[in-house]
Design a protein around this motif. Structure first.
Motif, PDB file in Angstrom:
ATOM      1  N   ASP A 294      24.810 -10.197   2.338  1.00  0.00           N
ATOM      2  CA  ASP A 294      23.861 -11.303   2.330  1.00  0.00           C
ATOM      3  C   ASP A 294      24.101 -12.242   3.511  1.00  0.00           C
ATOM      4  O   ASP A 294      23.148 -12.713   4.149  1.00  0.00           O
ATOM      5  N   GLU A 295      25.360 -12.506   3.808  1.00  0.00           N
ATOM      6  CA  GLU A 295      25.693 -13.387   4.939  1.00  0.00           C
ATOM      7  C   GLU A 295      25.203 -12.792   6.258  1.00  0.00           C
ATOM      8  O   GLU A 295      24.608 -13.490   7.087  1.00  0.00           O
TER       9      GLU A 295
ATOM     10  N   MET B  32      22.111 -14.034   8.829  1.00  0.00           N
ATOM     11  CA  MET B  32      22.390 -14.235  10.250  1.00  0.00           C
ATOM     12  C   MET B  32      21.401 -13.449  11.109  1.00  0.00           C
ATOM     13  O   MET B  32      20.862 -13.961  12.105  1.00  0.00           O
ATOM     14  N   VAL B  33      21.143 -12.205  10.701  1.00  0.00           N
ATOM     15  CA  VAL B  33      20.206 -11.351  11.436  1.00  0.00           C
ATOM     16  C   VAL B  33      18.813 -11.971  11.447  1.00  0.00           C
ATOM     17  O   VAL B  33      18.154 -12.055  12.492  1.00  0.00           O
ATOM     18  N   CYS B  34      18.356 -12.419  10.288  1.00  0.00           N
ATOM     19  CA  CYS B  34      17.012 -13.003  10.188  1.00  0.00           C
ATOM     20  C   CYS B  34      16.894 -14.279  11.011  1.00  0.00           C
ATOM     21  O   CYS B  34      15.856 -14.550  11.618  1.00  0.00           O
ATOM     22  N   GLN B  35      17.970 -15.052  11.030  1.00  0.00           N
ATOM     23  CA  GLN B  35      17.950 -16.288  11.818  1.00  0.00           C
ATOM     24  C   GLN B  35      17.847 -15.977  13.306  1.00  0.00           C
ATOM     25  O   GLN B  35      17.057 -16.594  14.028  1.00  0.00           O
ATOM     26  N   LYS B  36      18.631 -15.005  13.770  1.00  0.00           N
ATOM     27  CA  LYS B  36      18.597 -14.631  15.183  1.00  0.00           C
ATOM     28  C   LYS B  36      17.262 -13.983  15.557  1.00  0.00           C
ATOM     29  O   LYS B  36      16.763 -14.159  16.668  1.00  0.00           O
TER      30      LYS B  36
ATOM     31  N   ILE C 276      19.622  -2.871  -2.525  1.00  0.00           N
ATOM     32  CA  ILE C 276      20.682  -3.065  -1.535  1.00  0.00           C
ATOM     33  C   ILE C 276      22.043  -2.595  -2.037  1.00  0.00           C
ATOM     34  O   ILE C 276      22.827  -2.004  -1.295  1.00  0.00           O
ATOM     35  N   MET C 277      22.345  -2.810  -3.333  1.00  0.00           N
ATOM     36  CA  MET C 277      23.651  -2.384  -3.836  1.00  0.00           C
ATOM     37  C   MET C 277      23.672  -0.899  -4.186  1.00  0.00           C
ATOM     38  O   MET C 277      24.741  -0.305  -4.298  1.00  0.00           O
ATOM     39  N   GLU C 278      22.502  -0.297  -4.356  1.00  0.00           N
ATOM     40  CA  GLU C 278      22.448   1.163  -4.469  1.00  0.00           C
ATOM     41  C   GLU C 278      22.851   1.776  -3.134  1.00  0.00           C
ATOM     42  O   GLU C 278      23.612   2.750  -3.083  1.00  0.00           O
TER      43      GLU C 278
END
Length: 402
Positions: A309-310, A314-318, A242-244
């Motif tokens: 990450d935040e 949020m995306v996964c929760q929705k 992800i940070m790459e």
């Protein structure tokens, strides 16, 4: 002759004085004006007279004081450091806090320059040092840290086995550097022999329906969180860490060849091929304030991991996707590629791993996916043919040893 009785009955005067022993030359009992009494040793080093305290009279018998004085005299005559010098060195010996400061100012910058450490790794080290290592060991002398001290630190992390193992690896590296700098004797790394926690292999892979839900939710949040959404999209189709993905720079993208150069990864500088979907996504990104980072919210630096990450949570929760982390996007890409028959060498290069062995685990996960597909396909055919299984098939996992 100095005896236990003569020492005990000696009365304090206005000035300190010494009762000298007749058996061990240089050994004496010093009587202070306040009444305190200590065994002392008088000796010479390079012609200079020295007086070193051995111990308080209340802490040591005369017999033990004579034995210790004799040992000290032998060491002094053999040319070893005199007691006063050893005591000074002990006071001035570096602590683990000092070692960490030197690691930050000397070791880490050099390793980063040589390409042997990434800034991301150093960031992890900072977190591990300040959360776990320094609160427990920081004030201890580097040379005094023992395996029991490392185990005491490790017990604090019993509930986070992965973090425990990473912190132990960092501590081991730190004390190896201490040996290299002669702050400890060689081959005395206190982390050696400390039991690592068992890490259960994570095999979370997003299903097609979950990927569809993820994509739909990302689209719904694209206007509100354009940069994090596009980083997640990019990582989802490339398998980049992800940070790459977050750290990609315009100057390192070659649209004609369809690749991007990553100056710093876990295994050094790499050139990675990009799929058409990733290239189109990059072309759609606006350049902000001539900033070289593609994914930036400030126009100065790349988007922060915390923000990514935040938004991802949020995306996964929705999307109602449970038990998934951003790194599982990389695992999904890898396992999908392995399931499509991509060879291990190609898979290694696709993921940016150093060795083929790192790619083998994804191939094994793909084998599980193939087995599941075979079972489902066979079941459908059997059902169509009117053949019913007489017993339920139970898959037995191989027992792990160790």
């Amino acid at each position: 002759m100095m005896t236990e009785r003569s020492i005990r009955e000696a009365k304090a005067g206005d000035k300190a004085f010494i009762l000298w022993d007749s058996q061990i030359k240089g050994l004496g009992a010093k009587i202070f004006p306040g009444g305190e009494k200590s065994f002392v040793l008088s000796y010479r080093v390079n012609g200079a007279k020295r007086l070193s305290t051995i111990a308080r009279v209340s802490e040591l018998s005369l017999k033990a004081a004579r034995e210790r004085a004799g040992q000290e005299l032998v060491r002094i005559r053999s040319g070893e450091t005199d007691p006063l010098e050893r005591r000074r060195e002990a006071r001035e010996a570096p602590t683990v806090n000092d070692l960490w400061d030197r690691f930050l100012t000397e070791y880490a910058p050099e390793r980063i320059t040589l390409g042997r450490m990434t800034t991301g790794t150093l960031k992890d080290y900072r977190n591990q040092a300040h959360r776990y290592l320094l609160p427990v060991l920081g004030r201890m002398k580097v040379r005094d840290v023992r395996r029991t001290d490392i185990e005491r630190m490790a017990r604090i992390m019993a509930h986070v086995p992965v973090q425990r193992n990473r912190t132990l690896a960092f501590a081991s590296r730190l004390f190896t550097v201490a040996e290299h700098w002669s702050l400890r004797a060689n081959y005395t790394n206190p982390c050696r022999g400390v039991v690592r926690a068992r890490e259960e292999p994570r095999d979370r892979i997003l299903s097609d329906s979950e990927l569809a839900a993820l994509g739909k939710t990302l689209t719904s949040l694209a206007d509100r969180y354009p940069v994090p959404v596009n980083v997640i999209r990019f990582a989802s189709v490339t398998g980049f860490r992800i940070m790459e993905a977050a750290g990609i720079q315009w100057s390192n993208i070659n649209f004609e060849r369809g690749c991007v150069t990553l100056p710093q990864t876990k295994v050094g500088r790499q050139v990675r091929a990009l799929p058409p979907a990733a290239l189109e996504l990059l072309k759609s990104m606006p350049r902000i304030n001539d900033c070289d980072f593609v994914f930036t919210t400030t126009g100065k630096v790349s988007v922060a991991y915390k923000h990514l990450d935040e938004v991802f949570k949020m995306v996964c929760q929705k999307a109602r996707i449970e038990n998934v982390r951003m790194h599982d996007l990389r695992r999904t890409v890898a396992t999908t590629a392995a399931g499509q028959g991509v060879g291990l060498t190609v898979l290694r290069d696709l993921l940016g791993h150093k060795t083929v062995q790192m790619a083998v685990r994804y191939a094994r996960q793909a084998d599980s996916a193939v087995a599941a597909a075979v079972e489902q396909t066979g079941g459908n055919i059997a059902s169509a043919m009117g053949v019913k299984p007489k017993a339920k098939i139970v898959h037995i996992r191989k027992r792990r040893h160790g």
